[in-house]
Design a protein around this motif. Sequence first.
Motif, mmCIF file in Angstrom:
data_model
loop_
_atom_site.group_PDB
_atom_site.id
_atom_site.type_symbol
_atom_site.label_atom_id
_atom_site.label_comp_id
_atom_site.label_asym_id
_atom_site.label_seq_id
_atom_site.Cartn_x
_atom_site.Cartn_y
_atom_site.Cartn_z
ATOM 1 N N LYS A 1 32.142 45.285 31.278
ATOM 2 C CA LYS A 1 32.089 44.982 32.711
ATOM 3 C C LYS A 1 33.429 44.388 33.123
ATOM 4 N N VAL A 2 33.876 44.769 34.314
ATOM 5 C CA VAL A 2 35.122 44.257 34.878
ATOM 6 C C VAL A 2 34.761 43.350 36.050
ATOM 7 N N SER A 3 35.246 42.124 36.006
ATOM 8 C CA SER A 3 34.993 41.164 37.087
ATOM 9 C C SER A 3 36.046 41.308 38.174
ATOM 10 N N VAL A 4 35.583 41.272 39.418
ATOM 11 C CA VAL A 4 36.492 41.326 40.570
ATOM 12 C C VAL A 4 36.084 40.244 41.556
ATOM 13 N N GLU A 5 37.037 39.884 42.397
ATOM 14 C CA GLU A 5 36.738 39.006 43.522
ATOM 15 C C GLU A 5 37.195 39.735 44.773
ATOM 16 N N LEU A 6 36.236 39.986 45.657
ATOM 17 C CA LEU A 6 36.498 40.673 46.917
ATOM 18 C C LEU A 6 36.776 39.611 47.973
ATOM 19 N N HIS A 7 37.849 39.789 48.731
ATOM 20 C CA HIS A 7 38.236 38.804 49.740
ATOM 21 C C HIS A 7 38.003 39.393 51.133
ATOM 22 N N PHE A 8 37.279 38.633 51.966
ATOM 23 C CA PHE A 8 36.910 39.084 53.291
ATOM 24 C C PHE A 8 37.501 38.160 54.344
ATOM 25 N N GLU A 9 37.750 38.716 55.513
ATOM 26 C CA GLU A 9 38.321 37.950 56.615
ATOM 27 C C GLU A 9 37.408 36.796 57.050
ATOM 28 N N LYS A 10 36.116 37.052 57.156
ATOM 29 C CA LYS A 10 35.181 36.046 57.672
ATOM 30 C C LYS A 10 34.226 35.503 56.617
ATOM 31 N N ALA A 11 33.745 36.346 55.741
ATOM 32 C CA ALA A 11 32.721 35.928 54.780
ATOM 33 C C ALA A 11 33.294 35.133 53.615
ATOM 34 N N GLY A 12 34.599 35.196 53.408
ATOM 35 C CA GLY A 12 35.191 34.513 52.267
ATOM 36 C C GLY A 12 35.064 35.372 51.022
ATOM 37 N N PRO A 13 35.422 34.827 49.848
ATOM 38 C CA PRO A 13 35.398 35.622 48.614
ATOM 39 C C PRO A 13 33.992 35.823 48.062
ATOM 40 N N ILE A 14 33.784 36.996 47.476
ATOM 41 C CA ILE A 14 32.527 37.325 46.797
ATOM 42 C C ILE A 14 32.899 37.935 45.451
ATOM 43 N N LYS A 15 32.275 37.430 44.383
ATOM 44 C CA LYS A 15 32.520 37.963 43.044
ATOM 45 C C LYS A 15 31.536 39.095 42.759
ATOM 46 N N ALA A 16 32.022 40.080 42.011
ATOM 47 C CA ALA A 16 31.174 41.215 41.630
ATOM 48 C C ALA A 16 31.581 41.688 40.239
ATOM 49 N N GLU A 17 30.679 42.390 39.586
ATOM 50 C CA GLU A 17 30.943 42.972 38.277
ATOM 51 C C GLU A 17 30.843 44.483 38.402
#
Length: 153
Positions: free
Chosen positions: A124-140
């Motif tokens: 699994k590869v971990s990522v952090e998605l960065h959003f303008e309003k929602a802030g960061p969200i981590k995903a695998e």
Amino acid sequence: MKRRRTTTLATALILATGLVLTGCSSGSDDKPRLNISGAFMPEPVMDDMAAGFLTIKNDSDVADKLTSVTSDIAGQVQIHQTKNQKMQEVTSFDIPANGELDLERGGNHMMFLKLKKKPNQGEKVSVELHFEKAGPIKAELPVKESTHNPAKQ
């Protein structure tokens, strides 16, 4: 007469206060509600780059933007738009209110450059998605076979 004026004034103040409080509300509708699904990374065929795919669903009346992606596995992660079978880096992707953003094969996607380690199927590869309003969200992103291409539902 004085009593009527006092009652009218009191009513006006109550209504105005209600409007101000409503306008200053910090209710749940101020921020988008984003959910990540269908995430995967095909096992890379090259040692230094890979692609990633997922769907971001927005279950709110507030639009947002995906502005960047980071991951410890890559020196850089870009977000790419595909038009006329050519991909190019973009600064953001819109996520409409009550809509979704699909990052999928043959379309918009994440591009992992300068891989520090080539991920293998089953990892699994971990990522952090960065959003303008929602802030960061981590995903695998589970690493799938290089030909993996799920059917759109």
